[in-house]
Design a protein around this motif. Sequence first.
Motif, PDB file in Angstrom:
ATOM      1  N   THR A 103      89.079  13.067  18.743  1.00  0.00           N
ATOM      2  CA  THR A 103      88.296  12.804  17.539  1.00  0.00           C
ATOM      3  C   THR A 103      89.231  12.510  16.367  1.00  0.00           C
ATOM      4  O   THR A 103      90.423  12.839  16.404  1.00  0.00           O
ATOM      5  CB  THR A 103      87.401  14.000  17.162  1.00  0.00           C
ATOM      6  N   PHE A 104      88.679  11.898  15.339  1.00  0.00           N
ATOM      7  CA  PHE A 104      89.467  11.647  14.133  1.00  0.00           C
ATOM      8  C   PHE A 104      89.987  12.958  13.559  1.00  0.00           C
ATOM      9  O   PHE A 104      91.145  13.055  13.157  1.00  0.00           O
ATOM     10  CB  PHE A 104      88.625  10.916  13.080  1.00  0.00           C
TER      11      PHE A 104
ATOM     12  N   PHE B  51      93.167   6.603   9.219  1.00  0.00           N
ATOM     13  CA  PHE B  51      92.249   7.385  10.048  1.00  0.00           C
ATOM     14  C   PHE B  51      90.961   7.685   9.291  1.00  0.00           C
ATOM     15  O   PHE B  51      89.860   7.526   9.813  1.00  0.00           O
ATOM     16  CB  PHE B  51      92.887   8.715  10.476  1.00  0.00           C
ATOM     17  N   ALA B  52      91.089   8.115   8.039  1.00  0.00           N
ATOM     18  CA  ALA B  52      89.920   8.480   7.236  1.00  0.00           C
ATOM     19  C   ALA B  52      89.018   7.274   7.006  1.00  0.00           C
ATOM     20  O   ALA B  52      87.786   7.386   7.096  1.00  0.00           O
ATOM     21  CB  ALA B  52      90.363   9.088   5.918  1.00  0.00           C
TER      22      ALA B  52
ATOM     23  N   CYS C  61      88.683   4.571   8.889  1.00  0.00           N
ATOM     24  CA  CYS C  61      88.005   4.242  10.146  1.00  0.00           C
ATOM     25  C   CYS C  61      86.908   5.251  10.447  1.00  0.00           C
ATOM     26  O   CYS C  61      85.806   4.874  10.861  1.00  0.00           O
ATOM     27  CB  CYS C  61      89.014   4.183  11.291  1.00  0.00           C
ATOM     28  N   GLN C  62      87.182   6.510  10.211  1.00  0.00           N
ATOM     29  CA  GLN C  62      86.175   7.550  10.446  1.00  0.00           C
ATOM     30  C   GLN C  62      84.966   7.340   9.530  1.00  0.00           C
ATOM     31  O   GLN C  62      83.826   7.347   9.989  1.00  0.00           O
ATOM     32  CB  GLN C  62      86.764   8.924  10.212  1.00  0.00           C
ATOM     33  N   ASP C  63      85.208   7.123   8.250  1.00  0.00           N
ATOM     34  CA  ASP C  63      84.118   6.951   7.282  1.00  0.00           C
ATOM     35  C   ASP C  63      83.254   5.741   7.583  1.00  0.00           C
ATOM     36  O   ASP C  63      82.074   5.715   7.254  1.00  0.00           O
ATOM     37  CB  ASP C  63      84.674   6.834   5.862  1.00  0.00           C
TER      38      ASP C  63
ATOM     39  N   PRO D 276      85.778   3.087  15.736  1.00  0.00           N
ATOM     40  CA  PRO D 276      86.667   3.728  16.705  1.00  0.00           C
ATOM     41  C   PRO D 276      87.988   2.950  16.790  1.00  0.00           C
ATOM     42  O   PRO D 276      88.043   1.757  16.481  1.00  0.00           O
ATOM     43  CB  PRO D 276      85.899   3.661  18.020  1.00  0.00           C
TER      44      PRO D 276
ATOM     45  N   ASN E   4      87.697   8.488  18.132  1.00  0.00           N
ATOM     46  CA  ASN E   4      86.349   8.240  17.601  1.00  0.00           C
ATOM     47  C   ASN E   4      85.773   9.453  16.935  1.00  0.00           C
ATOM     48  O   ASN E   4      86.333  10.501  16.937  1.00  0.00           O
ATOM     49  CB  ASN E   4      85.403   7.719  18.673  1.00  0.00           C
TER      50      ASN E   4
END
Length: 70
Positions: A18-19, A35-36, A38-40, A44, A70
Amino acid sequence: YDKDPQLHPEAVKFDTITFMEALKLRLKVMDATAFALCQDNGMPILVFNLNEKDSIARAVSGEQIGTLVN
């Protein structure tokens, strides 16, 4: 991987992560901001070795290579 496999032969590979786990483990594949973002945005990330023969074609065809974040 939990650490650089070229420097640490005992490195453990993640098939998925996971992120939050990637951020918590401070994995150095991408910076925390990337990362943040892509997560927001629900994007993935597939991390794989571009130097391996046909790796892009394999990834695009859906073969399970690398690590899915993801």
